[in-house]
Every structure is written in structure tokens, then in C-alpha cells.
Write a protein that holds these residues in place. Structure first.
Motif, PDB file in Angstrom:
ATOM      1  N   PHE A 114      15.111  -0.875 -67.468  1.00  0.00           N
ATOM      2  CA  PHE A 114      14.624  -1.760 -68.538  1.00  0.00           C
ATOM      3  C   PHE A 114      13.297  -2.396 -68.138  1.00  0.00           C
ATOM      4  O   PHE A 114      12.354  -2.437 -68.931  1.00  0.00           O
ATOM      5  N   GLU A 127       9.630  -1.788 -69.921  1.00  0.00           N
ATOM      6  CA  GLU A 127       8.799  -2.820 -70.517  1.00  0.00           C
ATOM      7  C   GLU A 127       7.419  -2.867 -69.881  1.00  0.00           C
ATOM      8  O   GLU A 127       6.432  -3.145 -70.562  1.00  0.00           O
ATOM      9  N   LEU A 131       4.522  -2.504 -72.514  1.00  0.00           N
ATOM     10  CA  LEU A 131       3.563  -3.592 -72.735  1.00  0.00           C
ATOM     11  C   LEU A 131       2.145  -3.115 -72.474  1.00  0.00           C
ATOM     12  O   LEU A 131       1.227  -3.410 -73.234  1.00  0.00           O
ATOM     13  N   TYR A 134       0.969  -0.928 -75.323  1.00  0.00           N
ATOM     14  CA  TYR A 134       0.563  -1.667 -76.531  1.00  0.00           C
ATOM     15  C   TYR A 134      -0.883  -2.132 -76.373  1.00  0.00           C
ATOM     16  O   TYR A 134      -1.699  -2.008 -77.284  1.00  0.00           O
ATOM     17  N   TYR A 146       0.488  -3.515 -82.962  1.00  0.00           N
ATOM     18  CA  TYR A 146       1.426  -4.590 -83.295  1.00  0.00           C
ATOM     19  C   TYR A 146       2.758  -4.011 -83.776  1.00  0.00           C
ATOM     20  O   TYR A 146       3.834  -4.439 -83.337  1.00  0.00           O
ATOM     21  N   LEU A 192       4.573  -2.718 -80.946  1.00  0.00           N
ATOM     22  CA  LEU A 192       5.119  -3.819 -80.141  1.00  0.00           C
ATOM     23  C   LEU A 192       6.439  -4.319 -80.723  1.00  0.00           C
ATOM     24  O   LEU A 192       7.421  -4.494 -80.000  1.00  0.00           O
ATOM     25  N   ILE A 193       6.464  -4.521 -82.037  1.00  0.00           N
ATOM     26  CA  ILE A 193       7.687  -5.027 -82.658  1.00  0.00           C
ATOM     27  C   ILE A 193       8.822  -4.015 -82.491  1.00  0.00           C
ATOM     28  O   ILE A 193       9.911  -4.343 -81.991  1.00  0.00           O
ATOM     29  N   THR A 213       9.823  -3.473 -78.759  1.00  0.00           N
ATOM     30  CA  THR A 213      10.571  -4.579 -78.161  1.00  0.00           C
ATOM     31  C   THR A 213      12.008  -4.595 -78.677  1.00  0.00           C
ATOM     32  O   THR A 213      12.934  -4.869 -77.911  1.00  0.00           O
ATOM     33  N   ILE A 214      12.180  -4.286 -79.959  1.00  0.00           N
ATOM     34  CA  ILE A 214      13.552  -4.217 -80.472  1.00  0.00           C
ATOM     35  C   ILE A 214      14.324  -3.129 -79.711  1.00  0.00           C
ATOM     36  O   ILE A 214      15.449  -3.336 -79.262  1.00  0.00           O
ATOM     37  N   THR A 259      15.094  -4.295 -76.202  1.00  0.00           N
ATOM     38  CA  THR A 259      16.126  -5.331 -76.200  1.00  0.00           C
ATOM     39  C   THR A 259      17.501  -4.713 -76.463  1.00  0.00           C
ATOM     40  O   THR A 259      18.498  -5.140 -75.874  1.00  0.00           O
ATOM     41  N   PHE A 260      17.544  -3.714 -77.320  1.00  0.00           N
ATOM     42  CA  PHE A 260      18.805  -3.000 -77.542  1.00  0.00           C
ATOM     43  C   PHE A 260      19.304  -2.376 -76.236  1.00  0.00           C
ATOM     44  O   PHE A 260      20.490  -2.436 -75.914  1.00  0.00           O
ATOM     45  N   LEU A 297      18.603  -3.435 -73.308  1.00  0.00           N
ATOM     46  CA  LEU A 297      19.044  -4.554 -72.463  1.00  0.00           C
ATOM     47  C   LEU A 297      20.460  -4.994 -72.838  1.00  0.00           C
ATOM     48  O   LEU A 297      21.294  -5.242 -71.965  1.00  0.00           O
ATOM     49  N   ILE A 298      20.745  -5.075 -74.145  1.00  0.00           N
ATOM     50  CA  ILE A 298      22.094  -5.459 -74.578  1.00  0.00           C
ATOM     51  C   ILE A 298      23.104  -4.430 -74.060  1.00  0.00           C
ATOM     52  O   ILE A 298      24.157  -4.773 -73.516  1.00  0.00           O
TER      53      ILE A 298
END
Lengths: 492, 119
Positions: free
Chosen positions: A136, A140, A144, A147, A163, A166-167, A170-171, A174-175, A177-178
Motif C-alpha cells: 500500500f 501510494e 502520488l 499524479y 485531479y 488523484l481522486i 486514492t479511492i 484506500t480500498f 488499505l481497508i
């Protein structure tokens, strides 16, 4: 020294990044970035040799023993991906100097190269590490920096596409990461090898189902698997030319590696495909990706965007191979990964040459380029043949493997789609060829003899890729043997 | 049911709120705020799972024998750094977008791009 190679592979680009930022002269920053890229390629080759001689390398970071400590684990699959990423990086950087000088302002070039090195660090790190959380973090780091790199394109739409990426990126992260968090909750470990041993015992758990779902969605976003590909066409089309070359050949490929690592390694294949039916999710999406993205590509007037849509379709081929859940299918998609990185990297490099001379990638401006830039256009034609999958090219080999794997599993629909996608590819490649060779330029400005062939510094790397396209088309021993050893190690 | 899993309910509510803002709002800055809420919910998820019943902060003392699991805290420290960097980069992009387009509203930006394409 040799013992520390797995860590050095990642650490050298990481440490060079801030150094690069301090270098004031653009050409020195380029020199450093190039030297580091080539060094990482050499290290990847050394690692690959070590792995084939001594077997899997396990490196304990800081001397902490896994599963408590972070482990860098280089097996055949990692070595294969490390070679692809670092070789692409070397070729991109060798060709990049003039193009970057033109597209990125002088005072920003130090920052530009350091962002590039960070991106390289992240991509190499994902392949090298054997720890789920570490993946993870590296994901990132690479995202990053990419981007930021994409946003440096000259068109203002580069900003909005960065942009959007990036959105969505990141989603996706984060998924992931979950998913990793839920796995840790269940098993109390983050080490991939350790997870692999603990997961078969808890397949009934609903938390595991949730983790699996989050990971699949997150990786698919990063992979740009249809219908989560929306960030890719704009990001590729408006990024600086050289960044498109680099990202198209590495970023989605590393995500594909992640798909492998998670669903054939972390989750044993029988869990992913029998308990959780990954194949049933991937197969229809791959088929739709191949057909719709190829179809949309035909109607693009911006050639970089056209090739980006073609990438979405090619990702479909790779996931199609995986979705078959067979050894042959997985090997096919691993071979595809290498061959497509080569072909698409080459095509985008040719686009960089054209942008360098005519400052446009609109189809109408290609008129007459066949005469003005004969070497660049010839390379586009040859690589285009590879993209279509004409025999003797690398593209043929990879499509052939996917096709035969699909037939072997009795997936006739998949086989038909593989062939149909190639037919669609003929249409969009033909559009470029027709415009470049059979049309005379309409705009007065492009009539002048000012348009010359691209500089040798860009042409040589381009033709290296063209040669590679034919070499891997004729001699499959490297790609096939490496991929099959990698897959045999994973498959029971 | 709710009492035992209170933290997790909060996580789910926060997560959905953040996610909804990201996909529904057309203001680029609000989208970043939504993304932050979304990421924060994951931080709460990790921290909640590290709690051990009756455990104290993971500092070695003679008075305690049960400690909470410190590992998720460390992981989340890293994830927070990632989140902050994402926010910073996102806001920097929004600032540049504002300079280039004169607006931070997504629909207006797409409108400007469409006009540019036609001319």
C-alpha cells in the motif's frame, strides 16, 4: 553487497530523488535519473540471475525476522516485473532529455526528475516487497508522484486529468488499505507468505469476503479494468510525452502484478477462483473492455487518447488470461504483460518524437508525416502490427497464448473476442497509417520542410523497442520460460 | 448489536458520507474534503481493531499486563502521512486548476473544455 540487492533496488532510487531535487542544472538531473534507472536495471538483472540460481530470495529489513519484520521477497514473478519496470525506465530516460527540455520548464526539471525517481521507487518497491501493508505504501508513493508528473503536461487539461486520477487512485488505494486491514484483523499478520498459509482455514468468514471484495475493487481501479478505467485515457493523453511512455509500460503492469500477487499468492488460487468466483467477475469485464475500448479507440482524433483506449482494451486481454484460472491462461497474461509494455511503450515513444517535431498528436496533423519523419512512422507501423497481433511480432505471441488458453478451457466466446479485438485494432492503426502516408497536409504551416526526423537520441531507443518487438516475436524462450517458471511456482 | 460494534457503525457511516461527497459534489475542494472523511473512517477502523479489552497504552510498565496492539497505530501513522500528502497534492492541483480555468466547479470546467474542443 550482493546480499543487500533486494533492498538496494528500492533504496537507491529513493535516495537519489531528493539529491536530484538539489541539482540545479537540468542536464545533470537528467544524467542522475538516467544513471539510477540503468543501475536499477542492472540490479534487476542480477536479482533475476540470483533467483534462477539460488531460488527465492528473502531479505529481512533491519534484521527483523518475518512475519513480524518486513520482508522483501524476490521470486521469479517479482524479478520478471522488476526487469520490465527498470528496463522501461532506462529506455524512457535515455530518450527523455530533449523531449523533457521542450515540455518542462528549466527551473522545474530537477523537481520533475525527482518525482520520476520516486515513481520508479514505488513501482520497484511494489514488486520487491513481501508485506501487504508495504505494498500500500509503495503504491501510494508511485501514485502520488505520477499524479504530480501528469499534472506537468502543457495542456491545462493535464491538471484536470491529474485531479481525476488523484481522486480515483486514492479511492482505489484506500480500498486496498481497508482490505489489508480486514485481513490483519482476521489473521494478525501482514506478511504475504504467512497470510497465504492462514487464509485457507478461514474461507467461511464474512470478513474475508469483504476483504476480498475491497481488494478486488481497489486493484481494479489501479489497473484501469473496465468500467473503472475512466481516469486512464485523459491521464495518458495530456501527461508529458515521456511520462506517458513510462506510465503506460509500467503503472498498469505493476497493478496487474498486484492482481497476481493477491489472488494467486496471498489468496491461494483455489480460494480466489472456487470460493470467491474471481473468474466470473473478471471474464465478462475483460470481454467488455476489449470490445468497447477498441471500438471507442477507432473514433478518437487525438492519437495519444486513441492509444490510451487501446491500452484499456489490452488490459482486458491480460485479465482475460487471468480469469481463465488455468496455468496456461496465467502464463499467457504474464507474457502479454511484457510484450504489451514493449509495444505500447514504443508507440507512445513514437508519439513523443512526433510531439517533439510538430507539437501535436491530432490525427489531421499526421498528414504527410510518412515522408517527413520516415523512421518514426516506420516504427509506428511495425509496432502497430505488433499491437494488432500480426505473426512474427511479439503481439502475435501474446495473443496466441491467450487464444489457445481460452480454447483449452473451452471458452469459445473469449477466443472469438480475442480475434475480434484484433480486427478492431486493425481499424484504428490503419487510420494513422492512411493519414500519414496517403494524405497531403492541409495546414500551410505543416507544409514547410521545417519538419525533420526526430533526433537520434529518441530514434535509437524507439528502434530498440521495435527490434525487441520482433525479437520476442521470434524467440519466445525468455518471456515464456520466465513467465512459466514464475507461474509454476505459484500454482500448485 | 449496535453497542458492541459502535466504532464500526461510525466507520461505515463516515465512510459512506465521505464517499458520497466525492462522487456527488461538483466542487473540487469539497471532493477533497469528502476524500479526507473517507480516509479518516479507515483510520478509525484500524485503530478500533487494535483495542484489546482491558488493555492499556502499549508502554511497558510494571502496573499493567494487558496492552493494546500497537501495530495498527503505527500503520495508521504511515497512512495519515499518505493522506496528508494526497490532500496537499490535491489542493495544489485545485489551485492550479483555478488559475487555469477561473473556477473550481467541475461542470463549468468540462463546459470550458468542450468549447475549446469545438473551436
Amino acid at each position: 553487497m550482493l546480499d543487500h540487492l533486494p533492498a538496494l533496488q528500492v533504496i537507491i532510487p529513493l535516495i537519489s530523488a531528493p539529491v536530484c531535487m538539489l541539482v540545479t542544472r537540468a542536464s545533470w538531473a537528467w544524467l542522475l535519473a538516467t544513471a539510477v534507472s540503468i543501475a536499477s536495471f542492472v540490479m534487476a538483472l542480477l536479482l533475476a540471475r540470483e533467483v534462477s540460481v539460488h531460488g527465492v530470495l528473502s531479505y529481512h529489513l533491519g534484521g527483523w525476522v518475518p512475519p513480524l519484520g518486513i520482508e522483501y521477497r524476490i521470486d521469479h514473478l517479482s524479478a520478471y516485473v522488476l526487469i520490465i519496470v527498470s528496463a522501461t525506465a532506462s529506455i524512457t530516460m535515455l530518450a527523455a532529455r530533449k523531449s523533457i527540455e521542450q515540455e518542462v520548464s528549466r527551473e522545474k526539471s530537477g523537481l520533475f526528475y525527482s518525482a520520476y525517481l520516486l515513481c520508479l521507487t514505488g513501482l520497484l518497491g511494489i514488486a520487491a516487497t513481501g508485506d501487504a501493508f508495504n505494498i500500500f505504501v509503495f503504491l501510494e508513493i508511485s501514485s502520488l508522484s505520477s499524479y504530480a508528473l501528469i499534472a506537468m503536461g502543457r495542456d491545462r487539461r493535464a491538471l484536470t486529468s491529474a485531479y481525476q486520477y488523484l481522486i480515483m487512485g486514492t479511492i482505489g488505494a484506500t480500498f486496498i488499505l481497508i482490505g489489508v486491514g480486514l485481513l490483519y484483523m482476521l489473521t494478525g499478520t501482514l506478511n504475504i507468505l504467512d497470510l497465504q498459509q492462514k487464509i485457507p482455514g478461514i474461507t467461511g468468514s464474512r470478513t474475508l469476503h469483504a476483504a476480498f471484495a475491497f481488494l478486488t475493487a481497489g486493484i481494479s481501479l489501479k489497473l484501469a479494468l473496465f468500467p473503472l478505467h475512466l481516469w486512464l485515457p485523459n491521464a495518458y493523453a495530456y501527461a508529458p510525452s515521456m511520462i506517458t511512455v513510462f506510465l503506460s509500460a509500467t503503472a498498469t503492469k505493476v497493478s496487474l502484478y498486484l492482481l497476481f500477487r493477491f489472488f494467486f499468492g496471498l489468496f491461494p488460487p483455489e480460494v480466489s477462483f472456487e470460493s470467491f468466483h474471481l473468474g466470473r467477475i473478471l471474464l465478462p469485464l475483460s470481454i467488455v473492455a476489449i470490445l468497447t475500448a477498441s471500438f471507442v479507440a477507432i473514433f478518437q482524433d487525438n492519437i495519444k487518447r486513441m492509444l490510451a483506449y487501446s491500452s484499456v482494451a489490452q488490459i482486458g486481454y491480460m485479465t482475460l488470461g487471468i480469469s481463465l484460472a488455468s496455468k496456461e491462461g496465467s502464463i499467457a497474461s504474464m507474457v502479454y504483460l511484457l510484450n504489451h509494455a514493449l509495444i505500447k511503450g514504443g508507440l507512445f515513444l513514437a508519439m513523443a518524437c512526433i510531439v517533439f517535431r510538430i507539437n501535436s498528436v491530432q490525427l489531421e496533423d499526421f498528414a504527410g508525416l510518412g515522408r517527413r519523419m520516415p523512421w518514426t512512422m516506420a516504427a509506428i507501423v511495425l509496432l502497430g502490427l505488433g499491437l494488432i497481433g500480426v505473426p512474427l511480432t511479439a503481439g502475435f505471441i501474446s495473443k496466441w497464448y491467450v487464444l489457445s488458453a481460452a480454447i483449452e478451457q473451452g471458452h469459445w466466446l473469449g477466443a472469438v473476442v480475442v480475434v475480434g479485438g484484433s480486427l478492431l485494432a486493425i481499424l484504428y492503426i490503419w487510420k494513422i497509417i492512411e493519414q500519414a502516408y496517403f494524405r497531403t497536409p492541409v495546414k500551410v504551416a505543416l507544409h514547410t520542410s521545417a519538419i525533420r526526423e526526430a533526433p537520434l537520441a529518441m530514434l535509437i531507443p524507439l528502434w530498440v523497442l521495435v527490434a525487441g518487438n520482433f525479437y520476442l516475436g521470434l524467440n519466445t524462450s525468455f518471456s515464456y520460460n520466465f513467465a512459466s517458471t514464475a507461474i509454476h511456482a505459484i500454482f500448485p | 448489536m449496535i453497542e458492541g460494534y459502535f466504532n464500526y457503525w461510525v466507520v461505515i457511516i463516515l465512510m459512506m458520507m465521505g464517499f458520497y461527497i466525492v462522487i456527488s459534489d461538483s466542487n473540487l475542494i469539497k471532493k477533497i474534503i469528502g476524500l479526507n472523511i473517507f480516509q479518516t473512517s479507515v483510520f478509525v477502523l484500524f485503530i478500533s481493531m487494535s483495542k484489546v479489552k482491558g488493555g492499556t497504552a502499549p508502554i511497558l510498565t510494571d502496573e499493567a499486563s494487558v496492552y493494546s496492539n500497537p501495530l495498527p497505530h503505527v500503520l495508521i501513522l504511515t497512512a495519515i502521512v499518505v493522506g496528508v500528502s494526497t490532500t496537499a497534492l490535491g489542493l495544489a492541483l485545485v489551485a492550479k486548476i483555478h488559475r487555469a480555468y477561473g473556477t473550481v466547479d467541475e461542470t463549468l470546467i468540462h463546459g470550458q473544455d468542450d468549447i475549446q474542443d469545438e473551436t
